[in-house]
Write a protein that holds these residues in place. Structure first.
Motif, PDB file in Angstrom:
ATOM      1  N   TRP A  46      24.975  34.776  73.864  1.00  0.00           N
ATOM      2  CA  TRP A  46      25.524  33.517  73.649  1.00  0.00           C
ATOM      3  C   TRP A  46      26.056  33.534  72.436  1.00  0.00           C
ATOM      4  CZ3 TRP A  46      25.934  29.054  77.064  1.00  0.00           C
ATOM      5  CH2 TRP A  46      26.716  27.914  76.379  1.00  0.00           C
ATOM      6  N   LEU A  47      25.397  33.969  71.556  1.00  0.00           N
ATOM      7  CA  LEU A  47      25.607  34.045  69.748  1.00  0.00           C
ATOM      8  C   LEU A  47      25.911  35.363  69.367  1.00  0.00           C
ATOM      9  CD1 LEU A  47      23.284  31.196  68.508  1.00  0.00           C
ATOM     10  CD2 LEU A  47      25.801  30.947  68.896  1.00  0.00           C
ATOM     11  N   THR A  48      26.534  35.804  68.729  1.00  0.00           N
ATOM     12  CA  THR A  48      26.934  37.014  68.244  1.00  0.00           C
ATOM     13  C   THR A  48      26.108  37.462  66.591  1.00  0.00           C
ATOM     14  OG1 THR A  48      29.115  36.412  67.164  1.00  0.00           O
ATOM     15  CG2 THR A  48      29.021  37.454  69.503  1.00  0.00           C
ATOM     16  N   ARG A  49      25.013  36.969  66.794  1.00  0.00           N
ATOM     17  CA  ARG A  49      24.323  37.393  65.524  1.00  0.00           C
ATOM     18  C   ARG A  49      24.292  38.781  65.217  1.00  0.00           C
ATOM     19  NH1 ARG A  49      19.007  33.373  66.701  1.00  0.00           N
ATOM     20  NH2 ARG A  49      20.062  31.412  65.949  1.00  0.00           N
ATOM     21  N   GLN A  50      24.429  39.065  63.579  1.00  0.00           N
ATOM     22  CA  GLN A  50      24.317  40.299  63.254  1.00  0.00           C
ATOM     23  C   GLN A  50      22.869  40.562  62.444  1.00  0.00           C
ATOM     24  OE1 GLN A  50      26.052  37.753  62.113  1.00  0.00           O
ATOM     25  NE2 GLN A  50      28.377  38.477  61.698  1.00  0.00           N
ATOM     26  N   SER A  51      22.673  42.045  62.544  1.00  0.00           N
ATOM     27  CA  SER A  51      21.714  42.261  61.424  1.00  0.00           C
ATOM     28  C   SER A  51      21.698  43.803  61.211  1.00  0.00           C
ATOM     29  CB  SER A  51      20.256  42.169  62.367  1.00  0.00           C
ATOM     30  OG  SER A  51      20.303  43.035  63.569  1.00  0.00           O
ATOM     31  N   ASP A  52      20.678  44.202  60.410  1.00  0.00           N
ATOM     32  CA  ASP A  52      20.783  45.643  59.870  1.00  0.00           C
ATOM     33  C   ASP A  52      22.131  45.868  59.022  1.00  0.00           C
ATOM     34  OD1 ASP A  52      18.783  46.550  61.307  1.00  0.00           O
ATOM     35  OD2 ASP A  52      19.918  47.007  63.202  1.00  0.00           O
ATOM     36  N   MET A  53      21.944  45.066  58.026  1.00  0.00           N
ATOM     37  CA  MET A  53      23.257  44.711  56.932  1.00  0.00           C
ATOM     38  C   MET A  53      22.624  44.914  55.624  1.00  0.00           C
ATOM     39  SD  MET A  53      25.061  41.219  57.989  1.00  0.00           S
ATOM     40  CE  MET A  53      25.844  41.331  56.475  1.00  0.00           C
ATOM     41  N   GLU A  54      21.725  45.530  55.402  1.00  0.00           N
ATOM     42  CA  GLU A  54      21.080  45.658  53.973  1.00  0.00           C
ATOM     43  C   GLU A  54      22.123  45.962  52.772  1.00  0.00           C
ATOM     44  OE1 GLU A  54      20.124  47.452  56.517  1.00  0.00           O
ATOM     45  OE2 GLU A  54      18.091  46.914  56.976  1.00  0.00           O
ATOM     46  N   MET A  55      22.214  45.155  51.861  1.00  0.00           N
ATOM     47  CA  MET A  55      23.202  45.438  50.855  1.00  0.00           C
ATOM     48  C   MET A  55      22.576  45.403  49.397  1.00  0.00           C
ATOM     49  SD  MET A  55      26.151  42.592  52.450  1.00  0.00           S
ATOM     50  CE  MET A  55      27.304  43.625  51.921  1.00  0.00           C
ATOM     51  N   ILE A  56      23.395  45.876  48.410  1.00  0.00           N
ATOM     52  CA  ILE A  56      23.153  45.835  46.970  1.00  0.00           C
ATOM     53  C   ILE A  56      23.986  44.533  46.480  1.00  0.00           C
ATOM     54  CG2 ILE A  56      23.105  47.355  45.021  1.00  0.00           C
ATOM     55  CD1 ILE A  56      21.361  48.437  47.001  1.00  0.00           C
ATOM     56  N   ILE A  57      23.340  43.888  45.898  1.00  0.00           N
ATOM     57  CA  ILE A  57      23.922  42.676  45.092  1.00  0.00           C
ATOM     58  C   ILE A  57      23.994  42.931  43.699  1.00  0.00           C
ATOM     59  CG2 ILE A  57      21.727  41.410  44.954  1.00  0.00           C
ATOM     60  CD1 ILE A  57      23.781  39.031  45.279  1.00  0.00           C
ATOM     61  N   THR A  58      25.188  43.012  42.870  1.00  0.00           N
ATOM     62  CA  THR A  58      25.275  43.334  41.532  1.00  0.00           C
ATOM     63  C   THR A  58      25.853  42.237  40.686  1.00  0.00           C
ATOM     64  OG1 THR A  58      25.684  45.681  42.162  1.00  0.00           O
ATOM     65  CG2 THR A  58      26.301  44.997  39.902  1.00  0.00           C
ATOM     66  N   SER A  59      25.326  41.831  39.889  1.00  0.00           N
ATOM     67  CA  SER A  59      25.792  40.663  38.815  1.00  0.00           C
ATOM     68  C   SER A  59      27.057  41.244  38.235  1.00  0.00           C
ATOM     69  CB  SER A  59      24.745  40.264  37.799  1.00  0.00           C
ATOM     70  OG  SER A  59      25.017  39.266  36.862  1.00  0.00           O
ATOM     71  N   ARG A  60      27.907  40.107  38.350  1.00  0.00           N
ATOM     72  CA  ARG A  60      29.136  40.429  37.539  1.00  0.00           C
ATOM     73  C   ARG A  60      29.055  39.905  36.051  1.00  0.00           C
ATOM     74  NH1 ARG A  60      34.204  38.065  40.164  1.00  0.00           N
ATOM     75  NH2 ARG A  60      35.330  39.834  39.005  1.00  0.00           N
ATOM     76  N   GLY A  61      28.013  39.039  35.737  1.00  0.00           N
ATOM     77  CA  GLY A  61      28.036  38.556  34.301  1.00  0.00           C
ATOM     78  C   GLY A  61      27.643  39.638  33.234  1.00  0.00           C
ATOM     79  N   ASN A  85      30.232  35.415  41.165  1.00  0.00           N
ATOM     80  CA  ASN A  85      28.990  35.733  40.352  1.00  0.00           C
ATOM     81  C   ASN A  85      28.586  37.401  40.636  1.00  0.00           C
ATOM     82  OD1 ASN A  85      27.871  33.543  38.699  1.00  0.00           O
ATOM     83  ND2 ASN A  85      28.582  32.682  41.109  1.00  0.00           N
ATOM     84  N   PHE A  86      28.989  37.675  41.852  1.00  0.00           N
ATOM     85  CA  PHE A  86      28.169  39.069  42.259  1.00  0.00           C
ATOM     86  C   PHE A  86      29.217  39.879  42.978  1.00  0.00           C
ATOM     87  CE2 PHE A  86      24.760  35.857  42.630  1.00  0.00           C
ATOM     88  CZ  PHE A  86      24.039  36.351  41.792  1.00  0.00           C
ATOM     89  N   ASP A  87      28.897  41.244  42.958  1.00  0.00           N
ATOM     90  CA  ASP A  87      29.753  42.214  44.052  1.00  0.00           C
ATOM     91  C   ASP A  87      28.578  42.641  44.707  1.00  0.00           C
ATOM     92  OD1 ASP A  87      31.997  42.532  42.261  1.00  0.00           O
ATOM     93  OD2 ASP A  87      30.892  43.855  40.578  1.00  0.00           O
ATOM     94  N   LEU A  88      28.989  42.938  46.164  1.00  0.00           N
ATOM     95  CA  LEU A  88      28.313  43.205  47.209  1.00  0.00           C
ATOM     96  C   LEU A  88      28.774  44.541  47.907  1.00  0.00           C
ATOM     97  CD1 LEU A  88      27.986  39.357  48.835  1.00  0.00           C
ATOM     98  CD2 LEU A  88      26.165  40.804  47.607  1.00  0.00           C
ATOM     99  N   THR A  89      27.689  45.460  48.153  1.00  0.00           N
ATOM    100  CA  THR A  89      28.132  46.552  48.482  1.00  0.00           C
ATOM    101  C   THR A  89      27.094  46.972  49.642  1.00  0.00           C
ATOM    102  OG1 THR A  89      26.830  47.980  46.989  1.00  0.00           O
ATOM    103  CG2 THR A  89      29.190  47.521  46.619  1.00  0.00           C
ATOM    104  N   LEU A  90      27.335  47.819  50.690  1.00  0.00           N
ATOM    105  CA  LEU A  90      26.372  48.171  51.646  1.00  0.00           C
ATOM    106  C   LEU A  90      25.257  49.162  51.041  1.00  0.00           C
ATOM    107  CD1 LEU A  90      29.038  48.435  54.676  1.00  0.00           C
ATOM    108  CD2 LEU A  90      26.916  46.684  54.344  1.00  0.00           C
ATOM    109  N   GLN A  91      24.026  49.154  51.429  1.00  0.00           N
ATOM    110  CA  GLN A  91      23.067  49.815  50.798  1.00  0.00           C
ATOM    111  C   GLN A  91      23.147  51.112  51.588  1.00  0.00           C
ATOM    112  OE1 GLN A  91      19.042  48.379  50.999  1.00  0.00           O
ATOM    113  NE2 GLN A  91      18.224  50.127  49.901  1.00  0.00           N
TER     114      GLN A  91
END
Length: 519
Positions: A504-519, A486-492
């Motif tokens: 203990w866990l390798t959680r990620q943050s600071d990954m704001e993205m642009i979501i684009t509809s493929r419809g 349904n979508f394309d995803l790119t890094l903002q």
């Protein structure tokens, strides 16, 4: 000593006014010398403890656990651990009695062939166990009792087969529909929009585990935010486990002292959260098809083998630990595909081709997904390059010790393989092991693919491997298909690197993205 002699001694010593200060000075110097001597003796003992001085590593790590405590507190352990293995080889000393191992041989010795069920788990896992009715609540992940673990896994293992978890698939479809709806709502009337994908994938993971386990989404996607701060509390708690697990004796002593002085015990809000869901179900039974009812049915059928404590423990561990594996892996997928647009297009083509050939339902069924080679390669590569665990999976060397890479590891030594390190082993995964390349799971020769599958360590290995792997794979692949259908995803901000917590866990943050509809 008679009275006259005492008087004479006093008179003699009193006649030398400079002797007493000299004596005092000598006494202070003696204490200093003694302290230095004791310090050197301790450092020498710690460094040479059980002959572990023959295992290379930082000197400071060999004499105090505060070295690794500090590294974990800085959330840097997987990265420092990797550097140490690159410098010293497959066996590295990271504490006075702690050894990090990283190789196919290490996985085999420590986690597969160390006795009938591998080496036993260390005391760090005890911190992960919540308290219930005055005692630690053991679960299939954290228990150190190998006999209890084996019995528990035999009893409940059938609940986690691919066939068994497929009966829960419809819950994931409901979660997928809601996730897609929320993404379309964020886009609105436009074509694309910015989104905090790191947060939303955490919301999906929590809600989907809630649906599968309790037939109840937990409200994260619906609200579009961290409900009651649960995600934040979860991160804080896991960091507590990671940091204080490096000095477990100190942690247990401090927790006990705090309880004694204040009368308050260490609270586990996430356990309380899971416990309430179990108690609500007991008070208000239903006929839903979910993990909790399966646990309760198993308890009714074999109450002596699967107690109500086991039910509560299974419900707790299913939500608290499992959601992070899903969220962390999904973040890795969308981040690396955004970094490699040609790979994203390749995955979307595979999805589009399957739809056009009538091989993919909407939403996709898991039985249809298992034949999609590139999708599975992307998922496996994300699991490999960014495993959810950043510390060694600690085990205790059994009686008699063991040999590993020509080094004798004495009994009682804490040893373990670090997923983050071994998953990037060039001898296993190729010279480009530090790169995200899904094609390695397709184009490599069959022997190398088998070697990689055998040694990718994200879900562990041997008797203590992750019991929920089949459920996790279903969760991961179903949402990936619908997301990229349904979508394309790119890094903002394409030039900005994400932030990874190395605890203990390798959680990620600071990954704001642009979501684009493929419809």
């Amino acid at each position: 000593m008679n009275e006259k002699f005492q008087t004479d001694l006093f008179n003699v010593t009193s006649s030398f006014p400079y002797e007493i200060p000299a004596f005092k000075e000598f006494s202070g110097l003696s204490w200093t010398v003694a302290s230095v001597f004791l310090g050197i003796a301790y450092l020498t003992h710690a460094h040479f403890y059980h002959g572990l001085n023959k295992v290379p590593g930082p000197f400071l790590a060999s004499v105090t656990s505060l070295w690794k405590w500090y590294i974990v507190r800085q959330e840097q352990m997987p990265f420092r651990n990797t550097e140490l293995h690159e410098k010293y080889g497959p066996v590295v000393r990271i504490g006075p009695n702690h050894v990090s191992a990283s190789s196919a041989e290490s996985i085999m010795v420590v986690h597969r062939h160390g006795g009938k069920s591998g080496f036993t788990k260390s005391g760090i896992y005890g911190i992960l166990q919540p308290r219930y009715e005055g005692t630690d609540l053991h679960n299939v992940f954290s228990t150190q009792d190998a006999t209890y673990h084996a019995a528990l896994k035999r009893t409940m293992g059938s609940l986690y087969t691919t066939t068994a978890v497929s009966g829960l698939e419809y819950h994931l479809d409901d979660c997928t529909h809601l996730f897609m709806s929320k993404m379309n709502g964020i886009i609105g009337s436009g074509k694309s929009a910015p989104v905090d994908m790191a947060a939303w994938l955490q919301y999906y993971a929590f809600d989907s585990l809630g649906a599968v386990n309790f037939s109840k989404m937990l409200g994260f996607m619906d609200a579009g935010k961290d409900v009651d701060g649960i995600c934040h509390l979860d991160h804080e708690q896991m960091m507590y486990f990671a940091v204080w697990g490096q000095i477990t004796t100190v942690e247990r002593t401090w927790a006990g002292l705090k309880k004694l002085v204040t009368g308050a015990r260490k609270e586990n809000p996430l356990f309380n959260f899971a416990l309430k869901l179990v108690q609500d179900r007991q008070a208000n039974p239903n006929n839903e098809t979910d993990m909790l009812n399966t646990f309760l049915d198993l308890h009714k059928a074999a109450p002596e083998k699967f107690t109500i404590r086991d039910v509560i423990a299974a419900a707790y561990i299913n939500v608290v630990t499992a959601h992070d594996v899903v969220a962390i892996t999904l973040r890795a997928v969308v981040y690396y595909l955004a970094k490699n647009p040609e790979m994203q297009k390749k995955l979307q083509k595979e999805i589009t081709d399957a739809v056009e050939q009538g091989q993919l339902s909407n939403p996709a069924k898991y039985s249809e997904i298992t034949s999609m080679k590139y999708l599975l390669a992307v998922t496996n590569e994300a699991l490999r390059i960014h495993p959810s665990t950043g510390l060694i999976l600690e085990r205790r060397t059994p009686k008699g010790g063991t040999m590993l890479h020509g080094k004798f590891i004495p009994e009682g030594t804490i040893i373990g393989v670090n997923c983050w390190v071994v998953n990037r082993d060039k001898g296993i995964f190729g010279q480009d092991a530090d790169s995200f390349r899904p094609e390695r799971w397709i184009d490599s020769n069959p022997a190398d693919i088998t070697k990689m599958r055998t040694n990718v360590f994200t879900f562990g290995a041997g008797a203590r491997n992750c019991i929920g792997k089949n459920l996790a794979m279903m969760q991961l692949t179903k949402i990936i298909v619908e997301l990229y259908r349904n979508f394309d995803l790119t890094l903002q901000y394409p030039d900005k690197e994400w932030t990874v917590s190395g605890g203990w866990l390798t959680r990620q943050s600071d990954m704001e993205m642009i979501i684009t509809s493929r419809g």
